[in-house]
Write a protein that holds these residues in place. Structure first.
Motif, PDB file in Angstrom:
ATOM      1  N   ILE A  64       0.838  -1.206   0.000  1.00 55.32           N
ATOM      2  CA  ILE A  64       0.000   0.000   0.000  1.00 55.32           C
ATOM      3  C   ILE A  64       0.870   1.253   0.000  1.00 55.32           C
ATOM      4  O   ILE A  64       0.682   2.169  -0.823  1.00 55.32           O
ATOM      5  N   ILE A  65       1.844   1.295   0.921  1.00 53.44           N
ATOM      6  CA  ILE A  65       2.716   2.466   0.997  1.00 53.44           C
ATOM      7  C   ILE A  65       3.542   2.606  -0.271  1.00 53.44           C
ATOM      8  O   ILE A  65       3.741   3.716  -0.794  1.00 53.44           O
ATOM      9  N   GLY A  66       4.044   1.479  -0.791  1.00 53.39           N
ATOM     10  CA  GLY A  66       4.836   1.536  -2.016  1.00 53.39           C
ATOM     11  C   GLY A  66       4.034   2.049  -3.190  1.00 53.39           C
ATOM     12  O   GLY A  66       4.535   2.855  -3.998  1.00 53.39           O
ATOM     13  N   THR A  67       2.782   1.606  -3.302  1.00 51.68           N
ATOM     14  CA  THR A  67       1.935   2.068  -4.396  1.00 51.68           C
ATOM     15  C   THR A  67       1.657   3.562  -4.286  1.00 51.68           C
ATOM     16  O   THR A  67       1.693   4.307  -5.286  1.00 51.68           O
ATOM     17  N   VAL A  68       1.378   4.022  -3.059  1.00 52.41           N
ATOM     18  CA  VAL A  68       1.132   5.452  -2.860  1.00 52.41           C
ATOM     19  C   VAL A  68       2.391   6.249  -3.184  1.00 52.41           C
ATOM     20  O   VAL A  68       2.328   7.323  -3.813  1.00 52.41           O
ATOM     21  N   ALA A  69       3.564   5.722  -2.770  1.00 50.79           N
ATOM     22  CA  ALA A  69       4.815   6.429  -3.052  1.00 50.79           C
ATOM     23  C   ALA A  69       5.078   6.514  -4.546  1.00 50.79           C
ATOM     24  O   ALA A  69       5.478   7.575  -5.071  1.00 50.79           O
ATOM     25  N   ILE A  70       4.857   5.419  -5.269  1.00 50.63           N
ATOM     26  CA  ILE A  70       5.084   5.418  -6.720  1.00 50.63           C
ATOM     27  C   ILE A  70       4.100   6.354  -7.413  1.00 50.63           C
ATOM     28  O   ILE A  70       4.465   7.118  -8.332  1.00 50.63           O
ATOM     29  N   THR A  71       2.838   6.322  -6.987  1.00 52.53           N
ATOM     30  CA  THR A  71       1.839   7.220  -7.579  1.00 52.53           C
ATOM     31  C   THR A  71       2.201   8.682  -7.353  1.00 52.53           C
ATOM     32  O   THR A  71       2.095   9.528  -8.260  1.00 52.53           O
ATOM     33  N   SER A  72       2.664   8.967  -6.137  1.00 53.20           N
ATOM     34  CA  SER A  72       3.070  10.345  -5.839  1.00 53.20           C
ATOM     35  C   SER A  72       4.254  10.758  -6.702  1.00 53.20           C
ATOM     36  O   SER A  72       4.323  11.910  -7.187  1.00 53.20           O
ATOM     37  N   TYR A  73       5.176   9.841  -6.913  1.00 56.23           N
ATOM     38  CA  TYR A  73       6.341  10.154  -7.743  1.00 56.23           C
ATOM     39  C   TYR A  73       5.918  10.440  -9.181  1.00 56.23           C
ATOM     40  O   TYR A  73       6.439  11.364  -9.825  1.00 56.23           O
ATOM     41  N   VAL A  74       4.949   9.651  -9.674  1.00 58.35           N
ATOM     42  CA  VAL A  74       4.468   9.859 -11.045  1.00 58.35           C
ATOM     43  C   VAL A  74       3.787  11.221 -11.161  1.00 58.35           C
ATOM     44  O   VAL A  74       3.994  11.972 -12.125  1.00 58.35           O
ATOM     45  N   VAL A  75       2.962  11.561 -10.142  1.00 58.16           N
ATOM     46  CA  VAL A  75       2.268  12.851 -10.171  1.00 58.16           C
ATOM     47  C   VAL A  75       3.269  14.002 -10.152  1.00 58.16           C
ATOM     48  O   VAL A  75       3.151  14.972 -10.923  1.00 58.16           O
ATOM     49  N   VAL A  76       4.273  13.901  -9.286  1.00 57.95           N
ATOM     50  CA  VAL A  76       5.289  14.954  -9.224  1.00 57.95           C
ATOM     51  C   VAL A  76       6.068  15.026 -10.534  1.00 57.95           C
ATOM     52  O   VAL A  76       6.375  16.109 -11.048  1.00 57.95           O
ATOM     53  N   GLY A  77       6.386  13.862 -11.107  1.00 56.36           N
ATOM     54  CA  GLY A  77       7.131  13.846 -12.364  1.00 56.36           C
ATOM     55  C   GLY A  77       6.356  14.465 -13.502  1.00 56.36           C
ATOM     56  O   GLY A  77       6.913  15.196 -14.334  1.00 56.36           O
ATOM     57  N   VAL A  78       5.025  14.215 -13.552  1.00 58.11           N
ATOM     58  CA  VAL A  78       4.204  14.809 -14.594  1.00 58.11           C
ATOM     59  C   VAL A  78       4.142  16.323 -14.430  1.00 58.11           C
ATOM     60  O   VAL A  78       4.240  17.093 -15.400  1.00 58.11           O
ATOM     61  N   SER A  79       3.980  16.754 -13.160  1.00 57.23           N
ATOM     62  CA  SER A  79       3.886  18.204 -12.932  1.00 57.23           C
ATOM     63  C   SER A  79       5.178  18.921 -13.269  1.00 57.23           C
ATOM     64  O   SER A  79       5.170  20.118 -13.579  1.00 57.23           O
ATOM     65  N   GLU A  80       6.303  18.221 -13.200  1.00 54.75           N
ATOM     66  CA  GLU A  80       7.596  18.845 -13.490  1.00 54.75           C
ATOM     67  C   GLU A  80       8.106  18.470 -14.876  1.00 54.75           C
ATOM     68  O   GLU A  80       9.288  18.665 -15.187  1.00 54.75           O
ATOM     69  N   THR A  81       7.217  17.908 -15.708  1.00 54.79           N
ATOM     70  CA  THR A  81       7.550  17.530 -17.093  1.00 54.79           C
ATOM     71  C   THR A  81       8.800  16.663 -17.141  1.00 54.79           C
ATOM     72  O   THR A  81       9.694  16.872 -17.967  1.00 54.79           O
ATOM     73  N   TRP A  82       8.853  15.672 -16.202  1.00 60.83           N
ATOM     74  CA  TRP A  82       9.989  14.744 -16.199  1.00 60.83           C
ATOM     75  C   TRP A  82       9.723  13.531 -17.085  1.00 60.83           C
ATOM     76  O   TRP A  82      10.634  12.748 -17.336  1.00 60.83           O
ATOM     77  N   ARG A  83       8.499  13.317 -17.468  1.00 60.38           N
ATOM     78  CA  ARG A  83       8.179  12.107 -18.211  1.00 60.38           C
ATOM     79  C   ARG A  83       8.962  12.076 -19.524  1.00 60.38           C
ATOM     80  O   ARG A  83       9.059  13.068 -20.246  1.00 60.38           O
ATOM     81  N   GLY A  84       9.508  10.865 -19.804  1.00 60.06           N
ATOM     82  CA  GLY A  84      10.319  10.679 -20.993  1.00 60.06           C
ATOM     83  C   GLY A  84      11.786  10.902 -20.766  1.00 60.06           C
ATOM     84  O   GLY A  84      12.604  10.568 -21.630  1.00 60.06           O
ATOM     85  N   VAL A  85      12.175  11.485 -19.638  1.00 59.41           N
ATOM     86  CA  VAL A  85      13.586  11.689 -19.307  1.00 59.41           C
ATOM     87  C   VAL A  85      14.138  10.370 -18.769  1.00 59.41           C
ATOM     88  O   VAL A  85      13.498   9.688 -17.972  1.00 59.41           O
ATOM     89  N   ALA A  86      15.363  10.004 -19.183  1.00 58.99           N
ATOM     90  CA  ALA A  86      15.943   8.717 -18.788  1.00 58.99           C
ATOM     91  C   ALA A  86      16.106   8.610 -17.282  1.00 58.99           C
ATOM     92  O   ALA A  86      15.860   7.560 -16.678  1.00 58.99           O
ATOM     93  N   GLU A  87      16.508   9.707 -16.638  1.00 60.62           N
ATOM     94  CA  GLU A  87      16.702   9.671 -15.180  1.00 60.62           C
ATOM     95  C   GLU A  87      15.378   9.403 -14.468  1.00 60.62           C
ATOM     96  O   GLU A  87      15.320   8.676 -13.480  1.00 60.62           O
ATOM     97  N   TYR A  88      14.294   9.992 -14.986  1.00 64.62           N
ATOM     98  CA  TYR A  88      12.972   9.781 -14.410  1.00 64.62           C
ATOM     99  C   TYR A  88      12.575   8.324 -14.510  1.00 64.62           C
ATOM    100  O   TYR A  88      12.105   7.714 -13.525  1.00 64.62           O
TER     101      TYR A  88
END
Length: 365
Positions: A64-88
């Motif tokens: 549960i915690i891992g899923t919430v953490a991954i979802t939060s990371y995806v949301v933050v990455g989308v808001s910061e236009t990190w999607r598609g970056v290799a480091e992301y």
């Protein structure tokens, strides 16, 4: 069914209340990452919440915690236009992998915890079988007892005690096996079993000691045990008649019983010291039996050397007789409870040796 629904719901949320700090950590990391913007990326810290949860929760909670953490990371990455970056992509894969590893670690920890619980349950059952709780009342006697092991995770040690009802009397034994570990437990169980087998007979106390001496000398250990020759048992065996205000004591190298009577504490020391049980040829031909007064209202206090050898932080031994003389307690149960609490406070709950205690009071006439 309707009544069970809200109860189960409350129970579900109560069981997962420890996860709230992990949720709060994820929220703080996400908020900090969003405020800092793309210049300072805190997304990898989401793995801390998953790893922390694995220390105390099961694999389901970790998921549960891992899923919430991954979802939060995806949301933050989308808001910061990190999607598609290799480091992301690499950090997201790392979070997923860490969640899987932490779920495995949590599952192994839970399995070990269940095994430890089973082992403790078996040990407690074995203790009840080998060191049966003494009866609270036997004939004219009231009895209270206490058994503590030096090893916090253990339930059985090398100390022993037992009680047996005979015709017009009661017999007690308290002893201490030299050494520790399973070999000491085996010897203690053997001596207590021999006492239960022979104490009910009407044979004199000296014959009972001879029988116990032979049982301790044989021992359950194998002949190639390097410590077998040095293993022995200090013991005191008491015969308390119902209709006589006295007690017969056969002491084989054990700390002398204490008599609490009329505000005084008296050592019931053996008239002629005898070696412990299990020394083979060194054993006396006939056990020496001493007789002491034990009248109505008096209290007998039996103990092993784990009590008098307990030390405080400064290395001072526990002043047993001083405590008993100060308390002047004549109720066996309250006396044992009071000494237990005082001994734990004196040693800061760190015992160097096992402890066995018996308090016996003869009912007033």
């Amino acid at each position: 069914m309707r009544a069970d629904g809200p109860v189960r719901s409350r129970s579900w949320w109560r069981d997962r209340a420890p996860l709230l700090p992990a949720f709060a950590l994820i929220l703080v990391i996400g908020a900090a990452d969003f405020i800092n913007g793309p210049l300072v990326h805190l997304g990898p810290l989401f793995s801390v919440a998953t790893a922390t949860t694995a220390c105390f929760a099961g694999p389901g909670e970790v998921a549960i915690i891992g899923t919430v953490a991954i979802t939060s990371y995806v949301v933050v990455g989308v808001s910061e236009t990190w999607r598609g970056v290799a480091e992301y992509e690499m950090q997201l894969s790392s979070l997923i992998m860490i969640m899987g590893v932490m779920m495995l670690v949590s599952a192994l920890r839970e399995r070990n915890r269940r095994e430890l619980t089973i082992v403790r349950s078996v040990a407690e059952t074995a203790q009840r079988v080998l060191m049966r709780p003494l009866p609270v009342r036997v004939g004219p006697l009231r009895i209270a007892s206490l058994y503590l092991t030096a090893e916090q995770e253990a339930r059985i040690g090398g100390d022993l005690f037992g009680a047996a009802r005979i015709a017009r009397g009661t017999r007690l034994i308290i002893g201490d096996v030299r050494g520790k570990g399973l070999a000491a437990v085996d010897t203690a169980a053997l001596v207590v079993g021999a006492f239960w087998a022979a104490a009910h007979q009407r044979s004199p106390l000296c014959e009972l000691l001879t029988f116990l001496d032979g049982a301790a000398a044989v021992g359950p250990a194998s002949c190639d045990d390097p410590g077998r020759a040095e293993r022995f048992v200090t013991a005191a065996v008491l015969d308390i008649p119902d209709e006589e205000p006295r007690v017969h004591v056969a002491n084989r190298g054990h700390p002398p019983p204490l008599l609490l009577a009329r505000g005084k504490v008296t050592e019931l020391a053996a008239g002629r010291p005898a070696p412990p049980l299990g020394l083979g040829d060194l054993a006396p031909i006939e056990a020496e039996v001493d007789t002491f007064p034990f009248g109505p209202g008096d209290v007998l206090f039996l103990y092993t050397d784990g009590v008098i050898e307990a030390r405080d932080a400064g290395g001072e031994f526990y002043p047993l007789q001083e405590r008993l003389r100060r308390w002047r307690e004549d109720d066996p149960e309250r006396l044992v409870e009071r000494l237990h609490a005082d001994l734990c406070a004196y040693t800061d709950e760190r015992l160097d040796d096992d402890v066995a205690i018996i308090a016996v009071r003869r009912a007033p006439a």
